[in-house]
Design an enzyme around this catalytic site. Sequence first.
Site, mmCIF file in Angstrom:
data_model
loop_
_atom_site.group_PDB
_atom_site.id
_atom_site.type_symbol
_atom_site.label_atom_id
_atom_site.label_comp_id
_atom_site.label_asym_id
_atom_site.label_seq_id
_atom_site.Cartn_x
_atom_site.Cartn_y
_atom_site.Cartn_z
ATOM 1 N N LYS A 184 -20.023 14.921 -13.464
ATOM 2 C CA LYS A 184 -21.485 14.287 -13.249
ATOM 3 C C LYS A 184 -22.212 14.637 -12.071
ATOM 4 O O LYS A 184 -23.463 14.434 -11.809
ATOM 5 C CB LYS A 184 -21.106 12.857 -12.849
ATOM 6 C CG LYS A 184 -20.645 12.027 -14.325
ATOM 7 C CD LYS A 184 -20.674 10.368 -13.791
ATOM 8 C CE LYS A 184 -20.076 9.796 -15.149
ATOM 9 N NZ LYS A 184 -19.671 8.518 -14.884
ATOM 10 N N LYS B 188 -18.087 15.744 -26.031
ATOM 11 C CA LYS B 188 -17.793 14.385 -26.520
ATOM 12 C C LYS B 188 -19.063 13.798 -26.552
ATOM 13 O O LYS B 188 -20.236 13.854 -26.127
ATOM 14 C CB LYS B 188 -16.907 13.464 -25.326
ATOM 15 C CG LYS B 188 -17.479 12.801 -24.350
ATOM 16 C CD LYS B 188 -16.615 12.061 -23.342
ATOM 17 C CE LYS B 188 -17.503 11.800 -22.286
ATOM 18 N NZ LYS B 188 -17.174 10.924 -21.287
ATOM 19 N N LYS C 219 -23.748 9.223 -23.619
ATOM 20 C CA LYS C 219 -24.855 8.679 -23.514
ATOM 21 C C LYS C 219 -25.910 9.395 -22.622
ATOM 22 O O LYS C 219 -27.288 9.440 -22.632
ATOM 23 C CB LYS C 219 -24.949 7.063 -23.023
ATOM 24 C CG LYS C 219 -23.937 6.800 -21.907
ATOM 25 C CD LYS C 219 -23.731 5.426 -21.663
ATOM 26 C CE LYS C 219 -22.680 4.935 -21.117
ATOM 27 N NZ LYS C 219 -22.296 3.446 -21.006
HETATM 28 P P1 TYM Z 1 -17.903 3.970 -19.988
HETATM 29 O O1 TYM Z 1 -18.737 2.685 -19.711
HETATM 30 O O2 TYM Z 1 -18.386 5.246 -19.936
HETATM 31 O O3 TYM Z 1 -17.176 3.917 -21.557
HETATM 32 C C1 TYM Z 1 -16.814 2.741 -22.040
HETATM 33 C C2 TYM Z 1 -15.549 2.968 -22.956
HETATM 34 O O4 TYM Z 1 -16.075 3.989 -23.893
HETATM 35 C C3 TYM Z 1 -15.055 4.917 -23.929
HETATM 36 N N1 TYM Z 1 -15.828 6.193 -24.424
HETATM 37 C C4 TYM Z 1 -15.223 7.006 -25.558
HETATM 38 N N2 TYM Z 1 -14.218 6.725 -26.428
HETATM 39 C C5 TYM Z 1 -14.307 7.754 -27.512
HETATM 40 N N3 TYM Z 1 -15.076 8.926 -27.529
HETATM 41 C C6 TYM Z 1 -16.150 8.807 -26.828
HETATM 42 N N4 TYM Z 1 -16.958 9.962 -26.970
HETATM 43 C C7 TYM Z 1 -16.262 7.901 -25.775
HETATM 44 N N5 TYM Z 1 -17.127 7.821 -24.829
HETATM 45 C C8 TYM Z 1 -16.861 6.666 -24.031
HETATM 46 C C9 TYM Z 1 -14.455 5.213 -22.569
HETATM 47 O O5 TYM Z 1 -13.420 5.713 -22.518
HETATM 48 C C10 TYM Z 1 -14.314 3.741 -22.080
HETATM 49 O O6 TYM Z 1 -13.379 3.244 -22.550
HETATM 50 N N6 TYM Z 1 -14.924 3.915 -16.081
HETATM 51 C C11 TYM Z 1 -15.076 3.461 -17.101
HETATM 52 C C12 TYM Z 1 -15.441 2.018 -17.140
HETATM 53 C C13 TYM Z 1 -14.411 1.057 -16.161
HETATM 54 C C14 TYM Z 1 -13.142 0.711 -16.746
HETATM 55 C C15 TYM Z 1 -12.485 0.065 -15.671
HETATM 56 C C16 TYM Z 1 -12.306 1.056 -17.847
HETATM 57 C C17 TYM Z 1 -14.473 0.540 -14.928
HETATM 58 N N7 TYM Z 1 -13.421 -0.068 -14.792
HETATM 59 C C18 TYM Z 1 -11.250 -0.504 -15.638
HETATM 60 C C19 TYM Z 1 -11.021 0.653 -18.070
HETATM 61 C C20 TYM Z 1 -10.633 -0.273 -16.816
HETATM 62 C C21 TYM Z 1 -16.338 4.117 -17.677
HETATM 63 O O7 TYM Z 1 -17.256 4.712 -17.225
HETATM 64 O O8 TYM Z 1 -16.527 3.559 -19.163
#
Ligand code: TYM
Length: 350
Positions: A127, A212, A215
């Site tokens: 990032k 992957k 967004k």
């Molecule tokens: P975030 O908001 O980027 O994504 C949310 C969830 O979507 C999953 N994801 C994917 N899964 C499969 N293929 C993909 N291409 C793909 N892109 C995104 C992510 O793995 C996630 O599960 N850090 C986390 C948010 C967070 C969190 C937490 C998660 C904050 N605190 C505590 C679990 C527990 C994040 O940025 O997700």
Amino acid sequence: MSEQKSSEQKPAEYSGPQRVFSGVQPSGSLHLGNYLGALVKFVAMQDQYPCIFCVVDLHAITVPQDPKLLAAQTREIAAAYLAAGVDPKKAIIFAQSSVLAHAELGWIFNCVARMGWVERMTQFKDKSSGKDAENISVGLFDYPVLQAADILAYKATHVPVGEDQKQHLELSRDIAAKFNRDFNAPGFFPLPEPIYQGPGARIMSLKDGTKKMSKSDPSDASRINLLDTADDIAKKIKRATSDSDLLPSDVKGLAGRAEAANLVGIYAVLNGQSEQDVLNEFGGHGFGKFKPALADLAVAKLGPVADTMRRLMNDPGEVDRVLKSGGERANEIAAPVMDEVRKVIGFWRP
Ligand code: TYM
């Protein structure tokens, strides 16, 4: 990755209840990867465990957000949870900033986590690369420590996420183990288990099967957004990168064919099948037959989710009620954990 290996403390040392926690950021629109990697799993887990699903707005502000839009973005993610089938009678849905424990435990964990551990996080490196390093927020660097606090403020034992969160979950386990050791409190925090089995764990870009779905990809054609129209979904799938070979009849035949493997994986998760089941039906056929079938399936599965999201977003009263009561319920779980944490650390108490 750490001076303290997670395996030093066996998960069995934690004897508290099992609990699921996960979160999604309210920044930018949700895509098929978020849906299949996270939301679909949330729904599957809510009947097996007490579940807490958070909209992580404190994480979102690690990069600039428009204050006029942030609340609406938070409602949008809550609407997606509900539309995907998370039932607020079974699971808690809430906004992270409405429960103060996250920020407090995040600070405490800043003093437990080691610089070297956090510096190794590849998502931060990705990032921040190419950006003016002096101008990146400290929060973006510290983000995975807050993520550990999110999970452990509820002593959650299971965390359904996509595979991209693997390293962050390892850090959460290391922080939990080091806290337990430093404060001589064996088994105080569980070592949370990531749950990311199955083909949905890593949905790839429709334009490049080695990247992957994300967004932040500048090409909208690389992803299916949850709020895309049926027409957009069908077009994006038909134009997705593929190859000129026929689909194999065995999963092993997908090796080295990243785009084909991705499309078959998407079909499998959307239809609740294994990849082999999909190949039993489509093996020996080309993409001319497979892509229209995948487009129809995606529209049939995602259309109703988008319709429900739009309805909920047009009338935010229902979402607001869910978030408000969810915040209260989440706080009831986190507050006693924080009381214990303060006691274990030895803070002054009246
Ligand atoms: P975030 O908001 O980027 O994504 C949310 C969830 O979507 C999953 N994801 C994917 N899964 C499969 N293929 C993909 N291409 C793909 N892109 C995104 C992510 O793995 C996630 O599960 N850090 C986390 C948010 C967070 C969190 C937490 C998660 C904050 N605190 C505590 C679990 C527990 C994040 O940025 O997700």
